[in-house]
Design an enzyme around this catalytic site. Structure first.
Site, short mmCIF file in Angstrom:
data_model
loop_
_atom_site.label_atom_id
_atom_site.label_comp_id
_atom_site.label_asym_id
_atom_site.label_seq_id
_atom_site.Cartn_x
_atom_site.Cartn_y
_atom_site.Cartn_z
N GLU A 34 -3.13 13.26 -0.25
CA GLU A 34 -1.77 12.72 -0.27
C GLU A 34 -1.24 12.80 -1.70
O GLU A 34 -1.88 12.30 -2.64
CB GLU A 34 -1.77 11.29 0.23
N GLN A 35 -0.08 13.42 -1.87
CA GLN A 35 0.44 13.63 -3.21
C GLN A 35 0.91 12.35 -3.89
O GLN A 35 0.88 12.26 -5.12
CB GLN A 35 1.57 14.65 -3.19
N ARG A 108 8.38 1.52 9.93
CA ARG A 108 7.51 2.64 9.56
C ARG A 108 6.41 2.19 8.60
O ARG A 108 5.26 2.61 8.73
CB ARG A 108 8.36 3.74 8.92
N TYR A 217 18.26 -1.50 16.64
CA TYR A 217 17.15 -2.20 17.28
C TYR A 217 16.49 -3.14 16.28
O TYR A 217 16.63 -2.99 15.07
CB TYR A 217 16.12 -1.24 17.88
N ASP A 297 6.27 17.50 11.66
CA ASP A 297 7.43 18.22 11.11
C ASP A 297 7.07 19.50 10.39
O ASP A 297 7.92 20.37 10.24
CB ASP A 297 8.20 17.30 10.16
#
Length: 397
Positions: A34-35, A108, A217, A297
């Site tokens: 992970e950068q 998230r 929401y 993605d």
């Protein structure tokens, strides 16, 4: 052979960590690069539908996901100014009974935290922060990645979970520009107690209107209201979702909308309104080599108009882990994974694009007519929510 079950993953977001957790649980050795210097996640809400929830259930995380999020009672499609309901997808207890897992809206960052905890519980050293994959080279025996600091790591497989700007994708399929879609997206979160009591809904709502739409929401046990607004702009350059924009611009974009929408914007902190450009690519049918593949993605960037972008990465992770478990022939496993994902992910990409046109129709009469021809509940239950990536039959191409 040393490293024969060692899987390298570029990217420590939702997709990369879900892949790491499923693979570790299946007995593989995993290294995630992970950068970012610290494992964290920004952004706003994620909608966890049953197709993704079944993966979290298989990881033993579903109860924690429920506890950290909100289980809305319904999913409404509404007219932008009156709030008139055009269609409803029932959620709540009935949805859980039908699909075996609930529909959850969750921040998230909270979902990311749960995944970090799961991966760490399986292997505390699996995730390496501050490590950026810059290139890779594969041979008959494995794949070697080169990191930004000049060091190398070797494994049997490399998974590119490094997002729409994926370095791994460039090495697999070449440079393909992500095109601006014509929409920029606002996001804002507001403490629920700032809103009038009759505006503190626990449903998930899409508000459709001319040239734009909004999604609302609740998050974090109903203590926060999340608003995402997609607005057509002829041109846009900045695509960072962490760039604040003037509050007045957001307010102007939704002037004349329902009081719930304008009320959320009015209650927002003036320096906490964010806007970014939406970009995507045409679906492709080949995103792999013999030892390198993509998920999420990086493989199939998806517009947020079905709330399925993260879910597709989660599904990918589960199917890829199952394919790698099925055979020790890495190339065959990757081919099996890809064959079972290309059609479904392309459908999601294309239907998400189509929803943009549906939600942005030019007047109320057109919206009523278009929604009258659809049965969103039946459509999504039949093929979207019913899909179980942990058990679906995997068929070779």
């Amino acid at each position: 052979m040393v490293g024969a079950r060692r899987i390298l993953i570029a990217g420590g977001g939702i997709g990369g960590l879900t892949a790491a957790a499923t693979l570790l649980q299946a007995g593989f050795e995993v290294a995630v690069f992970e950068q970012a210097p610290v494992l964290s996640e920004v952004g706003a809400g994620i909608q966890v539908s049953a197709n993704a929830g079944r993966v979290y259930r298989s990881l033993g995380l579903m109860e924690a996901v429920e506890a950290a999020g909100v289980m809305p009672d319904a999913y409404h499609f509404r007219i932008f100014d009156s709030g008139e309901i055009l269609q409803t997808i029932p959620l709540g207890a009935g949805y859980r009974e039908r699909h075996g897992v609930p529909y959850v809206t969750i921040h998230r960052a909270d979902l990311h935290r749960l995944l970090v905890g799961k991966v760490s519980s399986l292997d505390p050293g699996a995730v390496r922060t501050g490590r950026t994959v810059t290139s890779f080279a594969e041979d008959e025996d494995g794949v070697t990645v080169t990191l930004a600091d000049g060091t190398t790591e070797r494994g049997a497989v490399l998974i590119g979970a490094d997002g729409i700007k994926s370095v791994v994708r460039r090495g697999v399929v070449g440079s393909t520009e992500a095109a601006y879609t014509g929409d920029a997206v606002w996001r804002v979160m507001v403490p629920m107690d700032r809103l009038p009591p009759d505006h503190r809904w626990h449903s998930t709502d899409i508000w459709a209107g001319p040239g734009r739409h909004a999604v609302t929401y609740a998050l974090r046990g109903g203590t926060v209201m999340n608003l995402v607004g997609c607005v057509e702009y002829a041109q846009w350059e900045d695509e960072s979702w962490t760039t604040p924009r003037p509050w007045a611009e957001m307010r102007a974009d939704f002037d004349g909308w329902h009081p719930i929408i304008t009320g959320i914007i009015d209650a927002a902190d003036r320096d906490q309104c964010f806007r970014w450009a939406l970009r995507d690519r045409e679906p492709i049918r080949d995103w792999s080599t013999a030892r390198v593949t993509l998920l999420g993605d990086a493989a199939h960037p998806t517009l947020p108009y079905m709330a399925q972008g993260a879910a597709m990465a989660v599904e990918d992770a589960a199917v890829l882990a199952r394919a790698l478990l099925r055979t020790s022939d890495v190339a065959a496993a990757i081919a099996l994974y890809q064959a079972n994902r290309v059609d479904r992910t392309a459908r999601i990409v294309n239907e998400s694009r189509a929803n943009r046109a549906l939600f942005h129709l030019p007047d109320v009469a057109a919206l009523r007519a278009a929604f009258a021809k659809r049965d969103m509940n039946a459509e999504r239950s039949a093929w979207l929510f019913s899909y179980d990536p942990t058990t679906v039959e995997l068929v070779a191409a």
